[in-house]
Design a protein around this motif. Sequence first.
Motif: not given
Length: 408
Positions: A8-14
């Motif tokens: 989530y913090q790394d921006g994984n859209p899924r």
Amino acid sequence: MQFLCKEYQDGNPRVRSLVTETRIHLVPSLNPDGYELAREAGSELGNWALGHWTEEGYDLFENFPDLASALWAAEERKLVPHKFPNYHIPIPEHYLAEDATVRRGAGHGARLVMGRWCLTPQCSPWQVAVETRAIMAWMDKNPFVLGANLQGGEKLVSYPFDTARPISETPAAAPRPPDDYEDDNPELQETPDHAIFRWLAISYASAHLTMTETFRGGCHTQDMTNAMGIVQGAKWHPRAGSMNDFSYLHTNCLELSIYLGCDKFPHESELQQEWENNKESLLTFMEQVHRGIKGLVTDQQGEPIANATIVVGGISHNVKTASGGDYWRILNPGEYRVSARAEGYNPSIKTCSVFYDIGATQCNFVLSRSNWKRIREIMAMNGNRPIRRIVPGRPMTPRERMRLRMRL
């Protein structure tokens, strides 16, 4: 949990979509006593049963009220659904008592007793564990939609019913030819959501790296899943009072058991591979909560209606709205006739379509007030006695005048 937070913090859209749009509850261990016992022995010195029971000796998974047997007994007496519900079945009062005990069969050879409530001397009492009470209170507090309990000792996904219905209680039905994934077993009782449970189970097993590779057989016996990695609990390991059956019959939640592997306590060096085996399956399974329909049930003033009943045509298992009038109903792709009903309101019916893509279809309902509620109020003011019709031109008696003034 660490994976979800990091991605989530790394921006994984899924993962961002999953975390943003889903209320995810994680329980690290329902049986911390058993985990401590297994951890102390480790993977080398432990055995298959070590850590399965609590310190007091309870198997928590089957320590819940046996609502399935109660439902089938009511069906035999023609009490369903008018006098005995087939959904949101209440917990028996005696089960909630502080000194409550559950009586179950003591021997595997007694067909009518095995895993069932019984009142004979051959049955031994099981107390209701404090962990069981806690998880039941947690289920009642939160409007869960989809759940999974992770276990070990096998590698498959099991879905309700876990209880085997005795042949004498099986209702008469038109015979159907056995398909390629289930034997013709008269003791198997499918839930009204059987097809949906199979979809959910397959969504996990098919995404697992090794769960459908059953050509080597099962962990302890032959493969019970017909190379699919899924099985109905009653076919594989029949038992009453399971958490899955309780969750289905007492709440809105569809609960399955996921058995992660043959080793119940893998060595630390194997954990990374076990995570890789299950990572995609866990994500795919959680995403299934967004398949089906969802919406709000309100009155004509826009106020939410709690405990309204959502009825899906062709599926004799309903769900109820939460305190905010919202509901969620997991369904397979298709077109459904759906109705919303609530005490004191006229029902509303509409057609809702469910598509293959992830994303629940919005299906809201606005209910109008029913005249029956006002009629009951007037009847209550009259002491629930018949109200005498006033005939024009006929003088009213003193008692009729007094009653009219009281109502006004």
